[in-house]
Write an enzyme that holds these catalytic residues in place. Sequence first.
Site, PDB file in Angstrom:
ATOM      1  N   GLU A  11       0.968  -1.085  -0.053  1.00 51.93           N
ATOM      2  CA  GLU A  11      -0.082   0.157   0.207  1.00 51.93           C
ATOM      3  C   GLU A  11       0.973   1.160  -0.022  1.00 51.93           C
ATOM      4  OE1 GLU A  11      -2.970   2.484   2.710  1.00 51.93           O
ATOM      5  OE2 GLU A  11      -3.090   0.064   3.040  1.00 51.93           O
ATOM      6  N   CYS A  52      -1.862   9.105   3.289  1.00 51.98           N
ATOM      7  CA  CYS A  52      -1.563   8.357   2.067  1.00 51.98           C
ATOM      8  C   CYS A  52      -2.933   8.715   1.044  1.00 51.98           C
ATOM      9  CB  CYS A  52      -1.206   7.017   2.350  1.00 51.98           C
ATOM     10  SG  CYS A  52      -2.352   6.200   3.391  1.00 51.98           S
TER      11      CYS A  52
END
EC number: 1.2.1.88
Length: 556
Positions: free
Chosen positions: A301, A336
Amino acid sequence: MYRVFASRALRAKSLCDKSSTSLASLTLSRLNHSIPFATVDAEELSGAHPAEVQSFVQGKWIGSSNHNTLLDPLNGEPFIKVAEVDESGTQPFVDSLSQCPKHGLHNPFKSPERYLLYGDISTKAAHMLALPKVADFFARLIQRVAPKSYQQAAGEVFVTRKFLENFCGDQVRFLARSFAIPGNHLGQQSHGYRWPYGPVTIVTPFNFPLEIPLLQLMGALYMGNKPLLKVDSKVSIVMEQMMRLLHYCGLPAEDVDFINSDGKTMNKILLEANPRMTLFTGSSRVAEKLALDLKGRIRLEDAGFDWKVLGPDVQEVDYVAWQCDQDAYACSGQKCSAQSMLFVHENWSKTPLVSKLKELAERRKLEDLTIGPVLTFTTEAMLEHMENLLQIPGSKLLFGGKELKNHSIPSIYGALEPTAVYVPIEEILKDNKTYELVTKEIFGPFQIVTEYKKDQLPLVLEALERMHAHLTAAVVSNDPIFLQEVIGNSVNGTTYAGLRGRTTGAPQNHWFGPAGDPRGAGIGTPEAIKLVWSCHREVIYDYGPVPQGWELPPST
């Protein structure tokens, strides 16, 4: 001075009683000493009262002669000593992982009672995080190492608790649910099982010190793996305290190892221990290196240059502006999923959207940590990037672009006002060099804004297609035809669609992760846990009987 400001912000809210903050904060400060697992006092953590962070291996907490001294992000005081394992101390961690077989600590055929054990651990841990004094302890500890507003820090604790509540009781064993298919003849059946990898590793970043490592750690444990967990040393004190909470709630001491180290040392462990699977959350550059080092045995990720498209139907301007501000600048843009680029339809340009964004950005103050230190970019680096963007023809500074005033943030970190730079969409797509510059991810309070006309949607879709990271996105429109066009021609794994679309949020009730990459990881949901932390195993039962009168056939 700013430690005082931060302390005021830490005391300003209580998870349990927002109507009497002063009394609640005083009470919680006293109760911190009665938290049974805690070895630090988040309220007192400072240069005058420093803390030390340890590692955990083979059932024991260990120190180290090698210390990484962390500076308080708000005033530069040395306030945490992290006992980091160096390359000479890796063997216990390698040995510990090697003791776990490939078939894991439990699986559907082995020690199935451990599925129930982890349901019980989740129940107890969720109960602990529901206690106001414990929730407040973690929220304030998060604020000390990854400065963000109390609401943002408390939200991280809340999501973590709800995740644990989701996997209480029988829910862990439900993750390992199998299926059966009838065979070709009597006595034959095929069964599909979710199977652990065994020894695994987890590497997580600084921006969510509790939520990301805890959710991935528990997912790995639920499926029967033995994890080695490494959290960015800047914030690892949070997960160290969470490990102590889990032990208090019944986590077997040998099930998890926890390491503090630099990247080089961790890379050495990964190469020597040869884990069956690694979950990495962090920068794209490191992700690609690890993918090669680990020969593809990895889930990622990684960074996301996340975008939001405002469609042609204009409504609720105040709300949309507020959500854009939250997406771009909450946690000082260090998510993020933060909004990195905003595509504004010309219809929205006729509204006061940009002026409202400026007003909302100017409300953010260091005193309450609604804007704060940037932990991976310096002020100079962000300002240099801004100046490079302003060299593009037609670009302009919409707001921000200055260093925060009257701060004591150390120079190794960044201190920037919430900033937005406008770049014409035609210039963004003019050549690869310009496109790469505009889409460079700045992990801080920084976004690109561009405008498109009603016949320029293909240019927007081209810009989306050329991006290399596809984590979150938002399409802010209630026009079903427009939604269909944008969603059908984009990739991002977590896409919010509709008037209330956002890029951030990442609660525990839906999938969060990238798309478009077979290495992509997810977090939080049963589907994410099964994808990341287990593989498929098929067992075909064939008991017979052999057909009556069977004879040896010719060779084939």
